[in-house]
Scaffold this motif. Structure first.
Motif, short mmCIF file in Angstrom:
data_model
loop_
_atom_site.label_atom_id
_atom_site.label_comp_id
_atom_site.label_asym_id
_atom_site.label_seq_id
_atom_site.Cartn_x
_atom_site.Cartn_y
_atom_site.Cartn_z
N CYS A 17 -32.98 -5.11 46.20
CA CYS A 17 -33.40 -4.90 44.81
C CYS A 17 -33.78 -6.25 44.21
O CYS A 17 -33.03 -7.21 44.34
CB CYS A 17 -32.25 -4.28 44.02
N ARG A 19 -33.76 -7.17 41.29
CA ARG A 19 -33.00 -7.48 40.09
C ARG A 19 -31.55 -7.88 40.39
O ARG A 19 -31.02 -8.78 39.77
CB ARG A 19 -33.01 -6.27 39.17
N CYS A 20 -30.91 -7.20 41.32
CA CYS A 20 -29.48 -7.43 41.49
C CYS A 20 -29.09 -7.69 42.94
O CYS A 20 -27.93 -7.92 43.23
CB CYS A 20 -28.70 -6.21 40.97
N CYS A 31 -33.10 -0.79 42.94
CA CYS A 31 -32.05 -0.03 43.63
C CYS A 31 -31.60 1.16 42.76
O CYS A 31 -31.92 1.24 41.58
CB CYS A 31 -30.87 -0.93 43.95
N CYS A 34 -29.64 0.17 39.50
CA CYS A 34 -30.50 -0.32 38.42
C CYS A 34 -31.31 0.83 37.82
O CYS A 34 -31.44 0.94 36.61
CB CYS A 34 -31.46 -1.39 38.91
#
Ligand SMILES: [Zn+2]
Length: 84
Positions: A17, A19-20, A31, A34
């Protein structure tokens, strides 16, 4: 953020992902965890991204980033944030 077709293909292919760093399903923009934090209309734009126009996905990612910022800022304001 504007994505090229190549960047879109790369994002779709990768299993991290953006972002994370959790693992995500191939073909998704973010993901599951998120995406679950996003409203349904925004979430839909980040699913099965290889079928979408690169600019749509780029815009959806930017919207998602804004949404996360606002969301986590307000959580921090109320003292509940777990960020660092
Ligand atoms: Zn994620």
């Amino acid at each position: 953020m504007t994505l090229t077709k190549e960047q879109l293909a790369h994002l779709a292919r990768t299993t991290r992902c953006p972002r994370c760093d959790h693992s995500k399903t191939v073909g998704m923009g973010l993901c599951r965890s998120c995406r679950n934090k996003l409203p349904a209309n925004m979430r839909a734009l980040l699913e099965r991204i290889p079928e979408k126009e690169p600019w749509t996905v780029g815009q959806a990612l930017r919207q998602a980033a804004n949404y996360f910022n606002v969301h986590f800022q307000s959580v921090r304001k109320f003292g509940g944030g777990k960020k660092r």
